[in-house]
Design an enzyme around this catalytic site. Structure first.
Site, PDB file in Angstrom:
ATOM      1  N   TRP A  89     -88.521 -26.613   0.199  1.00 25.50           N
ATOM      2  CA  TRP A  89     -88.577 -26.352   1.644  1.00 25.50           C
ATOM      3  C   TRP A  89     -89.448 -27.382   2.367  1.00 25.50           C
ATOM      4  O   TRP A  89     -89.215 -27.674   3.544  1.00 25.50           O
ATOM      5  CB  TRP A  89     -89.105 -24.937   1.916  1.00 25.50           C
ATOM      6  CG  TRP A  89     -90.455 -24.633   1.331  1.00 25.50           C
ATOM      7  CD1 TRP A  89     -90.723 -24.094   0.105  1.00 25.50           C
ATOM      8  CD2 TRP A  89     -91.733 -24.848   1.943  1.00 25.50           C
ATOM      9  NE1 TRP A  89     -92.085 -23.958  -0.091  1.00 25.50           N
ATOM     10  CE2 TRP A  89     -92.726 -24.404   1.027  1.00 25.50           C
ATOM     11  CE3 TRP A  89     -92.142 -25.359   3.174  1.00 25.50           C
ATOM     12  CZ2 TRP A  89     -94.094 -24.475   1.296  1.00 25.50           C
ATOM     13  CZ3 TRP A  89     -93.502 -25.426   3.453  1.00 25.50           C
ATOM     14  CH2 TRP A  89     -94.462 -24.998   2.520  1.00 25.50           C
ATOM     15  N   TRP A 102     -88.034 -26.771  -8.018  1.00 26.56           N
ATOM     16  CA  TRP A 102     -87.101 -27.348  -7.053  1.00 26.56           C
ATOM     17  C   TRP A 102     -86.393 -28.562  -7.643  1.00 26.56           C
ATOM     18  O   TRP A 102     -86.967 -29.299  -8.449  1.00 26.56           O
ATOM     19  CB  TRP A 102     -87.836 -27.764  -5.776  1.00 26.56           C
ATOM     20  CG  TRP A 102     -88.582 -26.655  -5.105  1.00 26.56           C
ATOM     21  CD1 TRP A 102     -89.945 -26.482  -5.078  1.00 26.56           C
ATOM     22  CD2 TRP A 102     -88.024 -25.560  -4.379  1.00 26.56           C
ATOM     23  NE1 TRP A 102     -90.271 -25.349  -4.383  1.00 26.56           N
ATOM     24  CE2 TRP A 102     -89.111 -24.753  -3.929  1.00 26.56           C
ATOM     25  CE3 TRP A 102     -86.724 -25.173  -4.055  1.00 26.56           C
ATOM     26  CZ2 TRP A 102     -88.932 -23.604  -3.176  1.00 26.56           C
ATOM     27  CZ3 TRP A 102     -86.544 -24.019  -3.305  1.00 26.56           C
ATOM     28  CH2 TRP A 102     -87.627 -23.248  -2.871  1.00 26.56           C
TER      29      TRP A 102
END
Length: 431
Positions: free
Chosen positions: A340, A287
């Site tokens: 997320w 990420w």
């Protein structure tokens, strides 16, 4: 000193069809209800005018007034559960403690500690199913394991619900077995909180909204969803009563209630999902640590109108339309390639109806890391979502007054570039 039973209110703030409460009142000893404003939870909140704390406090105050009218009351505390039970087990001769189960990791740890403490003092601890219709191991596959995919789970759920519909408990206020007491609810000010100005939706069921739900639920400019999430979250309405009433009106709406049970079941069986991906291989995704991009997403300043409208609605009202929740979650995880868990935590802070199981399940679905995951190569296109669900831009213009002017920012990332980058990143991480 005569014996009493304790009923511990938690995510079940109602008298009607409250499972553990109805069982407690059937016992011989009178019932003293308590509510704990849990320091372990409240002390972590950043906002001291948190609308959820206000809502809980209002609900407890109303319920206390109703009990005072029949000579009883709710004893309230601002403390930790362990401290409360250490104190009241010395103050009263307690026979048993009744409560309704919670499936979040903190709640399970809390209840295990309380049960151990009570057991050491010869006091029974009796938790009941109430927050869901079917819990952890009630819906299983042919080989006895929990379902990891929603569709087969929902089929078994519906069959079981129809063949064995839940029985509703009555109104506990009509029972006579309450402990005689007179209680004042602790004030928000005493706990260091203040009343929120955010409005809480009504818990009254609009049957016309439910009937049209299948056709209208995806259009955020319409007032076409039940807005009952916050009431299900804190149990101010009965999930069983709602399912029985709405199941006959609209199958799509009932499906949303099944999703709620599904995610609660997933969390109960897989507590690791609070920290990690449901599918372990997805923890390999690198990420982007893009704090500036994340802040623009939080503030509703990405230059993607449907995304920004949703985030501004959330920030102002504590609510976001469900279709838009999917769009903004997809945007954060796919367009910006931001973890997320960052988005999940922001929703947890802002949503009135924040529920750990559903929030986690929804975010992992959007990121492609969870159960029933959308394939990683499916990336929501904000423009086509707008064309489908807000073609006249009513929702966008409501929340972005500067839309169409020079004051509105340019897109922070190009859609085509972002889509290809996301697909490539996922593919390499999962190879």
């Amino acid at each position: 000193m005569s014996k009493i039973n304790i009923f511990w209110f938690r995510r079940d703030l109602r008298f009607y069809d409250n499972t553990a409460l109805s069982y407690a009142l059937k016992e011989n000893s009178p019932v003293l209800p308590i509510f704990i404003f849990d320091k372990n939870i409240l002390d972590r909140l950043e906002e001291k005018n948190d609308a959820r704390v206000s809502f809980i406090h209002d609900q407890i105050s109303q319920m206390n007034d109703q009990l005072v009218a029949v000579g009883s009351g709710i004893k309230t505390f601002y403390s930790t559960p362990r401290e409360v039970f250490e104190r009241i087990s010395k103050e009263f001769e307690i026979e048993s403690v009744f409560t309704n189960r919670d499936y979040e990791p903190y709640a399970i740890k809390r209840d295990n500690e309380v049960e151990a403490l009570l057991s050491s003092r010869g006091i029974g601890f009796y938790p009941f199913k109430d927050h869901v219709i079917f819990e952890k191991e009630e819906i299983t596959s042919g080989n006895g394991t929990f379902y990891k995919v929603f569709t087969p789970y929902s089929r078994v759920w519906r069959d079981k619900f129809q063949s064995n519909p839940p029985i509703l408990q009555g109104d506990a206020l009509t029972q006579k077995n309450w402990s005689q007491t007179d209680e004042q609810v602790i004030s928000l000010k005493e706990m260091g909180f203040e009343k929120s100005s955010i409005e809480i939706p009504t818990k009254d069921l609009d049957k016309e909204v439910i009937k049209k739900y299948s056709d209208q639920r995806d259009y955020p400019a319409l007032d076409a969803t039940s807005r009952l999430g916050v009431h299900l979250r804190f149990g101010t309405i009965s999930i069983r009563k709602l399912a029985l009433e709405t199941g006959k009106l609209n199958s799509t709406f009932l499906n949303e209630l099944i999703w709620r049970d599904f995610y609660a079941m997933i969390l109960a069986n897989n507590p690791h999902v609070t920290e990690k991906a449901f599918k372990p291989q997805y923890d390999e995704i690198p990420w982007r640590q893009d704090e500036e991009g994340f802040q623009k997403w939080c503030d509703g300043m990405t230059g993607y109108p449907i995304v920004d409208a949703g985030m501004r609605q959330l920030n102002e009202t504590g609510y976001m339309h469900n279709r838009v929740r999917m769009i903004v979650a997809s945007f954060l995880t796919k367009h910006l390639l931001i973890d997320w868990r960052w988005g999940e935590a922001y929703f947890a802070k802002k949503l009135l109806d924040f529920d750990l199981a559903s929030n986690n399940g929804g975010w992992q679905w959007a990121a492609g890391t969870g159960t029933d995951a959308q394939p990683y190569f499916r990336v929501f296109n904000p423009a086509s979502q707008t064309e489908k669900f807000d073609r006249e831009l009513k929702y966008i213009k409501k929340w972005i007054p500067e839309y169409g002017t020079d004051s509105y920012p340019d897109p922070i990332v190009d859609h085509k570039f972002a889509r290809l980058r996301a697909i490539d990143t996922y593919k390499k991480a999962l190879a």
